[in-house]
Scaffold this active site. Structure first.
Site, PDB file in Angstrom:
ATOM      1  N   SER A  48       0.828  -1.210   0.000  1.00 25.84           N
ATOM      2  CA  SER A  48       0.000   0.000   0.000  1.00 25.84           C
ATOM      3  C   SER A  48       0.865   1.265   0.000  1.00 25.84           C
ATOM      4  O   SER A  48       0.376   2.356  -0.271  1.00 25.84           O
ATOM      5  CB  SER A  48      -0.940   0.013   1.204  1.00 25.84           C
ATOM      6  N   HIS A  49       2.151   1.138   0.331  1.00 26.06           N
ATOM      7  CA  HIS A  49       3.029   2.308   0.359  1.00 26.06           C
ATOM      8  C   HIS A  49       4.302   2.111  -0.455  1.00 26.06           C
ATOM      9  O   HIS A  49       5.291   2.804  -0.268  1.00 26.06           O
ATOM     10  CB  HIS A  49       3.337   2.710   1.807  1.00 26.06           C
ATOM     11  N   ASP A 190      -4.911   0.570   1.446  1.00 26.40           N
ATOM     12  CA  ASP A 190      -5.434  -0.795   1.308  1.00 26.40           C
ATOM     13  C   ASP A 190      -6.851  -0.774   0.742  1.00 26.40           C
ATOM     14  O   ASP A 190      -7.219  -1.632  -0.069  1.00 26.40           O
ATOM     15  CB  ASP A 190      -5.415  -1.521   2.660  1.00 26.40           C
TER      16      ASP A 190
END
Ligand code: NDP
Length: 334
Positions: A48-49, A190
């Site tokens: 997600s990052h 997410d």
């Protein structure tokens, strides 16, 4: 490392991201810090990052919303208190720039409070926190992350961001324990990934625009809101994080910056607070060993999955075989 066709080395991934960031206006030093951060998240499986965030960085740079060449102002306002004005740049390069000042403050006084303002933080906290723990420091960090997304019970509109909090400690003879989570039921990243995959979320994750529970990520993201973790307790953690990371630093509260940000902005100029401690100043020079005994007890009691375990396994596999090449990675290689 064995090169496999569907894998890429960490260094090659950093270079590819760096190239994109520089082309969009980031200075080479800012691009290096951001690219390393994104590739680190990708390598360790914080997808997600990871590369997922590159498009958002590029968007903020190309529309001039964030300054990729900003030179932060670093003020030491007390023996342990460092105030950083990021001047509309990104937070991680500002923190990296202040690193020698922070190390000096912790060595001299045992503690450093690092208050960043006018900085965009668009990533996970753990890469920076883990780096402090690897130097024998205990570190924690929190972010007023800027995207109004979280609706506590009772509120009729989002009032908090997903306000992440992270903690890292060194452990004798082992990798640091590092945890880092949003104080919302799910991170915004997410939710976006699940929406892209067409998947539902569990009831309790968030509400739609009418305030009703929903399992549809789109209904939560478009006009609805994410619930805090642990009902009112998570909401109060968010309150503390906004108070410290925005109020105390002089950065913008999420509700202020979200209103000011241009339509579709991905990054937000807010504030972050970090606290770094020398654990031996607690008068306990056996700290690392005591934490190790504590961690061993937890594992012995059945807590066999501790924070960091998953990432360290992914990291070892990436060192051996490379990082899996996803469609997102392919898109930045082209
Ligand atoms: P996760 O739920 O992915 O992970 C939370 C933490 O718990 C991690 O440290 C993870 O360790 C650990 N963990 C997960 N499962 C277990 C388990 N079963 N037992 C023990 N520990 C466990 O976090 P979020 O989705 O909430 O957040 C993801 C990232 O998003 C964070 O890094 C956060 O900083 C970032 N974020 C950034 C924002 C910003 O504005 N910059 C805003 C919101 C979030 P491990 O790492 O080993 O999996």
């Amino acid at each position: 490392m064995t090169n496999e066709p569907d894998r890429i080395s960490f260094d090659d991934l950093v270079s590819a991201i760096e190239e994109k960031l520089v082309a969009a206006g980031a200075s080479p030093s800012v691009a290096e810090v951001l690219a390393t951060n994104c590739a680190t998240c990708e390598r360790d499986g914080t997808l997600s990052h990871g590369v997922f965030r590159v498009a958002g960085y590029l968007d903020s740079l190309t529309r001039g919303w964030a300054d990729g060449a900003a030179e932060p102002n670093i003020d030491v306002v007390g023996p342990s208190y460092i105030r950083i004005d990021g001047r509309n740049g990104f937070a991680q390069p500002a923190l990296a720039e202040a690193r020698p000042t922070i190390d000096e403050a912790v060595a001299e006084s045992g503690v450093a409070v690092i208050a960043l303002r006018s900085t965009h933080h668009f990533s996970a906290l753990w890469p920076d926190l883990e780096a402090f723990a690897r130097e024998g420091r205990v570190a924690m960090g929190m972010i007023a992350s800027g995207k109004l997304a979280v609706v506590p019970e009772g509120a009729t509109r989002p009032v908090f961001s997903t306000n992440p909090f992270g903690f890292a400690t060194p452990v004798a003879g082992a990798d640091p324990i590092v945890f880092d989570f949003s104080t919302s039921s799910m991170s915004h990243g997410d939710l976006q990934l699940l929406r892209a995959e067409g998947r539902d979320v569990p009831v309790g994750t968030g509400v739609d625009s009418t305030g009703a529970d929903t399992t549809d990520p789109s209904a939560i993201l478009d006009g609805g809101g994410i619930r805090p973790i642990g009902r009112h307790k998570g909401a109060l953690l968010s309150f503390m994080i906004e108070t410290l990371a925005a109020g105390l630093t002089g950065g913008a509260f999420t509700y202020e910056i979200d209103a000011e940000a241009p339509d579709g902005a991905h990054t937000f100029r807010t504030g972050q607070l970090f606290i770094v401690l020398d654990p031996e100043r607690g008068g306990n020079d056996a700290y690392l060993g005591r934490v190790r005994e504590f961690v061993d007890m937890l594992r012995d009691a059945g807590m066999d999955r501790l924070p960091g375990d998953r990432r360290y396994v992914n990291r070892a596999e990436a060192a051996d075989r490379g990082i899996p090449v996803t469609d997102l990675i392919r898109s930045i290689l082209n």
